[in-house]
Design a protein around this motif. Structure first.
Motif, short mmCIF file in Angstrom:
data_model
loop_
_atom_site.label_atom_id
_atom_site.label_comp_id
_atom_site.label_asym_id
_atom_site.label_seq_id
_atom_site.Cartn_x
_atom_site.Cartn_y
_atom_site.Cartn_z
N THR A 166 9.37 -0.25 18.22
CA THR A 166 9.69 0.82 17.27
C THR A 166 9.18 0.45 15.88
OG1 THR A 166 11.72 1.33 18.47
CG2 THR A 166 11.57 2.15 16.26
N ASP A 167 8.60 1.43 15.20
CA ASP A 167 8.33 1.30 13.78
C ASP A 167 9.48 1.99 13.06
OD1 ASP A 167 5.83 -0.06 13.64
OD2 ASP A 167 4.86 1.75 14.40
N ALA A 168 10.42 1.19 12.59
CA ALA A 168 11.62 1.74 11.96
C ALA A 168 11.47 1.77 10.45
CB ALA A 168 12.83 0.89 12.35
N TRP A 169 12.24 2.63 9.83
CA TRP A 169 12.35 2.62 8.37
C TRP A 169 13.53 1.70 8.03
CZ3 TRP A 169 17.17 4.17 7.00
CH2 TRP A 169 17.84 5.02 7.88
N ILE A 170 13.51 1.13 6.86
CA ILE A 170 14.62 0.31 6.39
C ILE A 170 14.72 0.46 4.89
CG2 ILE A 170 13.21 -1.79 6.23
CD1 ILE A 170 15.84 -3.31 7.10
N ASN A 181 0.82 -1.22 0.00
CA ASN A 181 0.00 0.00 0.00
C ASN A 181 0.85 1.26 0.00
OD1 ASN A 181 -2.47 -1.44 0.03
ND2 ASN A 181 -2.27 -1.73 2.24
N THR A 182 1.94 1.25 0.77
CA THR A 182 2.82 2.43 0.83
C THR A 182 4.03 2.28 -0.07
OG1 THR A 182 4.09 1.54 2.69
CG2 THR A 182 2.15 2.89 3.23
N GLU A 183 4.23 1.06 -0.61
CA GLU A 183 5.39 0.74 -1.44
C GLU A 183 6.70 1.00 -0.70
OE1 GLU A 183 4.89 2.68 -5.23
OE2 GLU A 183 3.25 1.32 -5.78
N GLN A 184 6.70 0.63 0.59
CA GLN A 184 7.89 0.80 1.43
C GLN A 184 8.10 -0.46 2.26
OE1 GLN A 184 7.48 4.25 3.89
NE2 GLN A 184 7.28 5.65 2.17
N TYR A 185 9.37 -0.68 2.64
CA TYR A 185 9.67 -1.75 3.57
C TYR A 185 9.31 -1.29 4.98
CZ TYR A 185 12.26 -3.85 -0.24
OH TYR A 185 12.60 -4.41 -1.45
#
Length: 181
Positions: free
Chosen positions: A119-123, A103-107
């Motif tokens: 934690t909701d981390a970015w990767i 949906n967000t096209e992100q990991y």
């Protein structure tokens, strides 16, 4: 004849819809293939420095498993060290879930610690077998970790850094692991 046309149209729409779903799932699996070299058991040493004094060293056991047919990775890390009485104690225990969000096209990289924090981390991939992940610490700064995997040597090197302003980074963590399984 009208009923036959409706049945044919319904079958055609079903075929298109399920075909797109299968294609979408394959696309998501392709997105996760970049993390294939993470899968396995990794062992080695970690070092963390939080303030003045000597860094605290620990033996690290990291396990990465593919779940849901490769759509999700489950990452669990345990660090153990000796206390003053030379007794082995757990100094770090974390569990994380790595996935691709169509949906967000992100990991997504959601981590949990044994003390109840999460934690909701970015990767993001930063190159071939190199990755960076991190998160903001509200009111304090930012944390980022850089990972370099060598699939030939079967090594995982990770460095953690902290920044109060997002520009000047201070190393506080390092880990060197070797793949054992």
């Amino acid at each position: 004849m009208k009923n036959l046309l409706i049945i044919i149209l319904a079958a055609l729409l079903y075929t298109i819809a399920t075909g797109n779903t299968a294609a979408q799932e394959m696309g998501d699996k392709e997105k996760m293939k970049i993390f294939t070299n993470w899968i396995g058991r990794w062992e080695g040493e970690g070092s963390m420095q939080m303030g003045p004094g000597e860094p605290r060293k620990s033996k690290v056991d990291e396990r990465v498993e593919a779940k849901l047919d490769g759509m999700v990775l489950l990452v669990e890390g345990v660090g153990k060290a000796q206390d003053a009485s030379k007794q082995e104690i757990v100094v770090h225990h974390a569990l994380a879930v790595l996935s691709y969000d169509k949906n967000t096209e992100q990991y997504k990289f959601r981590s949990y610690l044994k003390d109840g924090r999460s934690t909701d981390a970015w990767i993001k991939p930063t190159g071939e077998n190199t990755f960076q992940w991190g998160f903001d610490i509200p009111g304090r700064g930012k944390t980022r970790y850089s990972i370099v995997l060598d699939p030939v040597k079967k090594t995982w090197d990770e460095t953690g850094e902290f920044s109060q302003d997002g520009n000047t980074w201070m190393k506080f963590f390092s880990m060197h692991l070797t793949k054992t399984e």
